[in-house]
Enzyme design. Structure first.
Site, PDB file in Angstrom:
ATOM      1  N   ASP A  22      -7.501 -38.683  25.781  1.00  0.00           N
ATOM      2  CA  ASP A  22      -5.808 -38.099  25.648  1.00  0.00           C
ATOM      3  C   ASP A  22      -4.917 -38.689  26.852  1.00  0.00           C
ATOM      4  O   ASP A  22      -5.462 -38.394  27.849  1.00  0.00           O
ATOM      5  CB  ASP A  22      -5.929 -37.270  25.554  1.00  0.00           C
ATOM      6  CG  ASP A  22      -6.642 -35.791  24.030  1.00  0.00           C
ATOM      7  OD1 ASP A  22      -6.211 -37.020  23.151  1.00  0.00           O
ATOM      8  OD2 ASP A  22      -7.564 -35.321  24.012  1.00  0.00           O
TER       9      ASP A  22
ATOM     10  N   ASP B  92      -5.006 -41.698  22.158  1.00  0.00           N
ATOM     11  CA  ASP B  92      -4.209 -40.744  21.744  1.00  0.00           C
ATOM     12  C   ASP B  92      -2.907 -40.769  23.108  1.00  0.00           C
ATOM     13  O   ASP B  92      -3.197 -40.659  24.115  1.00  0.00           O
ATOM     14  CB  ASP B  92      -4.451 -39.197  21.478  1.00  0.00           C
ATOM     15  CG  ASP B  92      -5.422 -39.184  20.313  1.00  0.00           C
ATOM     16  OD1 ASP B  92      -5.408 -39.893  19.351  1.00  0.00           O
ATOM     17  OD2 ASP B  92      -5.968 -38.630  19.447  1.00  0.00           O
TER      18      ASP B  92
ATOM     19  N   LYS C 191     -18.168 -27.657  21.998  1.00  0.00           N
ATOM     20  CA  LYS C 191     -17.784 -28.130  21.616  1.00  0.00           C
ATOM     21  C   LYS C 191     -18.984 -29.148  20.727  1.00  0.00           C
ATOM     22  O   LYS C 191     -18.377 -29.574  19.092  1.00  0.00           O
ATOM     23  CB  LYS C 191     -17.125 -29.319  22.292  1.00  0.00           C
ATOM     24  CG  LYS C 191     -15.721 -29.385  23.178  1.00  0.00           C
ATOM     25  CD  LYS C 191     -15.275 -30.399  24.153  1.00  0.00           C
ATOM     26  CE  LYS C 191     -14.516 -30.438  23.317  1.00  0.00           C
ATOM     27  NZ  LYS C 191     -13.354 -31.875  23.759  1.00  0.00           N
TER      28      LYS C 191
ATOM     29  N   ASP D  53     -12.080 -39.825  21.637  1.00  0.00           N
ATOM     30  CA  ASP D  53     -10.792 -40.453  22.279  1.00  0.00           C
ATOM     31  C   ASP D  53     -10.466 -39.929  23.250  1.00  0.00           C
ATOM     32  O   ASP D  53     -10.852 -39.341  24.707  1.00  0.00           O
ATOM     33  CB  ASP D  53     -10.211 -40.279  21.139  1.00  0.00           C
ATOM     34  CG  ASP D  53     -10.111 -38.904  21.115  1.00  0.00           C
ATOM     35  OD1 ASP D  53     -10.000 -38.419  22.049  1.00  0.00           O
ATOM     36  OD2 ASP D  53      -8.893 -38.438  19.561  1.00  0.00           O
TER      37      ASP D  53
ATOM     38  N   TYR E 112     -14.471 -27.423  14.370  1.00  0.00           N
ATOM     39  CA  TYR E 112     -13.143 -28.335  15.345  1.00  0.00           C
ATOM     40  C   TYR E 112     -12.603 -28.696  14.889  1.00  0.00           C
ATOM     41  O   TYR E 112     -12.213 -29.700  14.124  1.00  0.00           O
ATOM     42  CB  TYR E 112     -14.318 -29.423  16.146  1.00  0.00           C
ATOM     43  CG  TYR E 112     -13.873 -29.614  17.277  1.00  0.00           C
ATOM     44  CD1 TYR E 112     -12.799 -30.544  17.368  1.00  0.00           C
ATOM     45  CD2 TYR E 112     -14.284 -29.122  18.305  1.00  0.00           C
ATOM     46  CE1 TYR E 112     -11.946 -31.221  19.253  1.00  0.00           C
ATOM     47  CE2 TYR E 112     -14.318 -29.934  20.123  1.00  0.00           C
ATOM     48  CZ  TYR E 112     -13.280 -30.545  20.011  1.00  0.00           C
ATOM     49  OH  TYR E 112     -12.578 -31.287  21.471  1.00  0.00           O
TER      50      TYR E 112
ATOM     51  N   SER F  88     -10.121 -33.591  27.084  1.00  0.00           N
ATOM     52  CA  SER F  88     -11.660 -33.464  27.111  1.00  0.00           C
ATOM     53  C   SER F  88     -12.397 -34.507  28.758  1.00  0.00           C
ATOM     54  O   SER F  88     -12.594 -34.090  29.226  1.00  0.00           O
ATOM     55  CB  SER F  88     -12.899 -34.082  26.329  1.00  0.00           C
ATOM     56  OG  SER F  88     -11.915 -35.085  25.570  1.00  0.00           O
TER      57      SER F  88
END
Length: 659
Positions: free
Chosen positions: A160, A212, A276, A158, A285, A147
């Protein structure tokens, strides 16, 4: 042409074959044989434009993104733009995008991680005996995906992140010494490595920003002047790369190609933000639990954008629900054609999604294929249960959007929270109970990653339907013996459509015991003995704990009660591991008035084959519910503690006899 220009810009004039969306022009052709088709296409376009003009509508230029022609070239009207603006305003009020200060903080955190990663890799090179010149030539890169890369960021999301390393840095190094470096950093408050996951990951929080971290090891070292991101876009970067690195690298490559394959990136982002948020609020989700994850929702929205290239976001939301409600799910959703496996050394081993040649791929329930080579199915975890729930939500979403378009409802109605604890009468209640933050982060992640196994076992039980809830609810001091933990819930509905009838016994022992055995395979089980427990029981709606039913009230109560204080462990006679008398079996029985219940605690080690067993519990099968069971079978109740961090000799199991 717009698609080709976008791809050329992203890939420096040489886009991978998988990303090249063909663009149809009605005024030119490259061969004489194609002339009739072009003329026919032009005639159809002219006829469509004339019909649209009669209705006061306007069509955009003929284009083609993806594998098929658009469904509609109609441009948005002023009314569509007004409805889209209203949708955006209502969404921003409830789910605001990240502000400039928040984005600056995130960028600063990413720069710090990149500095740490580069310095750590150089240190490994020095330890390995590389010369100063060789060390200076090392190239590393920390880039984003998901995202954040797609530009759909909100304050709670968060980041990624992909760490790209040279060949001399191994995954073992990353999950050992680099994780140790992260854990010692004063600005990092949480750091949880999960090296054994399908896609290995490190979850951390740095200055309030959740990250992450993925890791990819290049098979060929970069030379000075190489741009790691540009190199990552080329399919050849995957040559001789290990399988886990390929999966991690493709996270970056997929996000990049999504942006290149949509007609309008800003329209795509606005639509994706709404979808989302709707998916989270409706409890669907979660890739790990068998619903759709972030990348799948992005691919689905991108495909709708391809099919309606000139629509406004409000129109795309309508078509999103309509398209996937009516989709033939024996066919995959794809943004571009799938490239066949390449036979070159180092690439031939890469598995490409192909249900014709791969039997496992034929079992996929709702395939949504990633555009980057090698093509993969992003929904491999979906089950028949989660497919049913997803389709129900698509149907409801379409109905509510139509009400919004008629000015009979607000956009907020579309994404109002799913009433999980009002919708069902029975639930399976799992509680992760631990004593320290470190154990909680590791053990809860382990349980969550295996919860889909329990879901698949339960959906095979005759007579009931299940509805897993992806949310984890903090205990807020709900258990006086354990300071930390969370609750998870799976709803159960007994339904005649699923085979339930009076007198049917629903036996959950097999599903529960198999899940317990999986949980007990946790690699850190012995290291944290006595510091964790997983408790499972069946409850009625009236027994749902306050922390799940009303989290805010539970939080206030915890604040008033003060810090947690340990209490003395229960004596053996209290049944330390108690069992709900009805948690493992349910029987539809009209003769419920004559039930007699008695329960007694019994202890047994996890390896004791002679542990106590329980008989079936009659239950009411008239209510709606889930799972598969066998008629008149005997059932033992699900143990309240499925897995425990205590030594096997100290574990207890309660048995209950019910007539």
């Amino acid at each position: 042409q717009p698609c080709q220009r976008g791809l050329a810009r992203l890939w420096g004039g040489r886009p991978p074959r998988a990303a090249m969306a063909s663009v149809v022009s009605t005024t030119s052709t490259s061969s004489t044989s194609a002339a009739p088709a072009v003329a026919s296409s032009a005639a159809q376009a002219a006829a469509a434009a004339a019909a649209a003009a009669k209705e006061g509508l306007k069509l955009g230029p003929p284009v083609k993104y993806g594998t098929t022609d658009p469904i509609s070239l109609q441009e948005a009207t002023e009314a569509d733009h007004v409805l889209s603006a209203r949708m955006r305003e209502e969404l921003e009020a409830e789910f605001p995008a990240e502000n400039p200060d928040g984005m600056a903080r995130r960028q600063a955190v990413l720069r710090d991680i990149e500095t740490m990663f580069a310095g750590w890799a150089r240190g490994l090179a020095i330890e390995a005996g590389l010369t100063p010149e060789e060390v200076n030539r090392l190239r590393t890169k920390v880039t984003t995906l998901g995202s954040f890369r797609l530009g759909v960021v909100h304050p709670g999301s968060d980041i990624d992140t992909l760490c790209i390393a040279p060949p001399m840095v191994s995954r073992e190094h990353f999950f050992a010494s680099f994780v140790l470096l992260l854990e010692r950093h004063p600005d990092i408050s949480e750091c949880v490595p999960i090296p054994d996951a399908y896609t290995p990951i490190v979850k951390l929080k740095m200055r309030g920003v959740c990250i992450d971290l993925l890791f990819a090891r290049l098979a060929r070292a970069l030379v000075p002047g190489d741009d790691p991101e540009e190199m990552a876009r080329d399919d050849d970067v995957l040559k001789n790369m290990d399988e886990k690195s390929v999966r991690c690298m493709n996270g970056f490559r997929v996000a990049d190609q999504i942006l290149a394959l949509v007609p309008n990136q800003e329209t795509f982002r606005k639509t994706l933000r709404f979808v989302k948020y709707w998916a989270r609020r409706r409890g669907i989700y979660s890739n790990i639990l068998g619903f759709f994850g972030g990348i799948t929702w992005s691919l689905l929205v991108a495909r709708v954008c391809q099919l309606y290239p000139y629509y406004a976001p409000s129109q795309l939301i309508n078509r999103f629900f309509l398209l996937y409600l009516q989709w033939n799910w024996t066919k995959p959703v794809m943004l571009c054609d799938i490239l066949e496996p390449r036979k070159e050394p180092g690439l031939a081993e890469l598995k490409v999604w192909n249900p014709k040649t791969n039997p496992a791929d034929r079992q996929h329930v709702m395939p949504v294929i990633t555009p980057a080579f090698p093509a993969m199915n992003s929904t491999y975890n979906v089950t028949e249960t989660t497919k049913r729930i997803l389709l129900e939500e698509f149907r409801r979403g379409l109905d509510v959007v139509r009400q919004v378009e008629l000015h009979k409802a607000d956009w907020n109605k579309v994404h109002e929270p799913y009433p999980f604890f009002e919708q069902f009468n029975h639930y399976l209640w799992l509680e992760v109970l631990v004593r320290t933050e470190e154990v909680y982060r590791k053990f809860s992640g382990w349980v969550e990653s295996k919860l889909r196994i329990l879901v698949m076992q339960l959906e095979a039980v005759n007579g009931m339907l299940i509805h897993p809830n992806p949310n984890q609810y903090g205990l807020y001091g709900g258990d006086a013996e354990w300071p930390l933990g969370c609750g998870m819930f799976i709803a159960i509905a007994f339904s005649s459509d699923a085979g339930a009838h009076p007198g049917l016994t629903i036996d959950l022992r097999g599903a529960i015991m198999q899940f317990r055995d999986v949980i007990n395979q946790w690699a850190d089980r012995d290291q944290y003995a006595g510091q964790y427990k997983l408790r499972l029981r069946r409850i009625r709606r009236s027994e749902v704990p306050e922390y799940a039913r009303d989290p805010e009230a539970a939080r206030r109560r915890q604040l008033q009660s003060g810090p947690w204080q340990p209490r003395r462990p229960p004596t053996p006679s209290s049944g330390k591991v108690a069992t709900d008398a009805e948690s493992a079996s349910q029987t539809s029985s009209p003769a419920r008035t004559g039930e007699k219940r008695s329960a007694r605690p019994a202890s047994a080690s996890s390896g004791d084959a002679a542990s106590k067993r329980a008989r079936t519990a009659p239950a009411d099968a008239a209510s709606s519910s889930t799972a598969r069971a066998q008629k008149n079978s005997r059932a033992a109740p699900a143990t309240e503690a499925v897995a425990s961090g205590e030594p096997a000799s100290k574990r207890q199991r309660a048995s209950t006899t019910t007539k």
